[in-house]
Write an enzyme that holds these catalytic residues in place. Sequence first.
Site, PDB file in Angstrom:
ATOM      1  N   HIS A   6       0.949  -1.379   0.033  1.00 54.13           N
ATOM      2  CA  HIS A   6       0.018   0.039   0.050  1.00 54.13           C
ATOM      3  C   HIS A   6       0.887   1.324   0.113  1.00 54.13           C
ATOM      4  O   HIS A   6       0.208   2.294  -0.271  1.00 54.13           O
ATOM      5  CB  HIS A   6      -0.845   0.075   1.241  1.00 54.13           C
ATOM      6  CG  HIS A   6      -2.096  -0.857   1.228  1.00 54.13           C
ATOM      7  ND1 HIS A   6      -2.908  -1.170   0.160  1.00 54.13           N
ATOM      8  CD2 HIS A   6      -2.281  -2.044   2.218  1.00 54.13           C
ATOM      9  CE1 HIS A   6      -3.630  -2.148   0.453  1.00 54.13           C
ATOM     10  NE2 HIS A   6      -3.411  -2.572   1.476  1.00 54.13           N
ATOM     11  N   HIS A  26      -6.658  -6.815  -0.163  1.00 50.43           N
ATOM     12  CA  HIS A  26      -6.922  -5.524  -0.538  1.00 50.43           C
ATOM     13  C   HIS A  26      -6.155  -5.114  -1.793  1.00 50.43           C
ATOM     14  O   HIS A  26      -4.930  -5.682  -1.879  1.00 50.43           O
ATOM     15  CB  HIS A  26      -6.126  -4.682   0.946  1.00 50.43           C
ATOM     16  CG  HIS A  26      -7.187  -4.996   1.899  1.00 50.43           C
ATOM     17  ND1 HIS A  26      -6.676  -5.919   2.766  1.00 50.43           N
ATOM     18  CD2 HIS A  26      -8.150  -4.345   2.413  1.00 50.43           C
ATOM     19  CE1 HIS A  26      -7.529  -5.756   3.868  1.00 50.43           C
ATOM     20  NE2 HIS A  26      -8.476  -4.974   3.551  1.00 50.43           N
ATOM     21  N   ASP A  67      -5.055 -12.545   3.804  1.00 53.55           N
ATOM     22  CA  ASP A  67      -6.228 -12.037   4.299  1.00 53.55           C
ATOM     23  C   ASP A  67      -7.301 -12.117   3.411  1.00 53.55           C
ATOM     24  O   ASP A  67      -8.609 -11.974   3.825  1.00 53.55           O
ATOM     25  CB  ASP A  67      -6.302 -10.482   4.611  1.00 53.55           C
ATOM     26  CG  ASP A  67      -5.258  -9.748   3.653  1.00 53.55           C
ATOM     27  OD1 ASP A  67      -5.030 -10.304   2.457  1.00 53.55           O
ATOM     28  OD2 ASP A  67      -5.172  -8.709   3.762  1.00 53.55           O
TER      29      ASP A  67
END
Length: 308
Positions: free
Chosen positions: A122, A161, A243
């Site tokens: 990120h 994500h 995740d």
Amino acid sequence: MTTALLTHSDALGHVTPPGHPERVARLEHVLHALEPLDLMRVTAPMAAEDDLLRIHPRSYIDMLRDALPEEGFAQLDPDTFLSPGSLDAAWRGAGAAVRAVDLVASGEAGNAFCAMRPPGHHAETETPMGFCLFGNAALAARHALDHHGMGRVAVVDFDVHHGNGTQDLLWDERRALFVSSHQMPLWPGTGARDETGAYDNVMNVPLAPGTDGGRMRAVYQEEVFPRLRAFAPELILVSAGFDAHADDPLANLEWEEEDFAWLTRELCALADELCGGRLVSVLEGGYDLAALAASARAHVTELKEAAG
């Protein structure tokens, strides 16, 4: 040949506030799960500043240094914190990614896994976010291209994500293909199919909440693997976030350990087909400790099997 495991105790020195999902226990559980495996164990070095400058400007590195607290925590955004040991951990995470590429490119290891934290995918060019400080996967790609003279590298990010940081860092890099599968809608809100990079070098594969392993396998077989074959990379890099597991508290996909094992096995087979088996994986997310540990072990077991 064997699988190299790169880690360092400095990664345990990055401490986050109580209740934060990206916590020291994540890496402790991963390392405990990998302890029985016969791996080439390598001490993660500190990255050279010149390496980090491949992807982040000096002003960004200086900002992080200036923000580092002498005690307690410094908050960089709603989710991202620094403690006194955070930059040592982040520099070693970046160094692990660089060293792993060196080991695999030289043939000293068949493939490699970097068990480090904080994660990296990120972190944008000048913005820390989403628990991340340095873009480790993007750095590994640039190191392979610039230092080892490879003509094409691919980064496959299966964290739940979207890897907005890796996308930002490689957006203008025509020699790199970035592929991200991720839940949508979900933070950070990027990763739509029409985000394709400056040179059609970005492929985003959004997955609806509730997507299970069977649907994931079909999507990779129908969309991702053909794109990787067409690109023909000389190295495959993996942002390995776990995740997407059904037990993870931060998202809503329904994968199990065997799905991560299958995906790893298929990526290793593609690496064997396209680039002499060369594959480097870096740990990203995964916030249920038991699911993270089991999935990471399944991932590394498949790497080890592929390396022979």
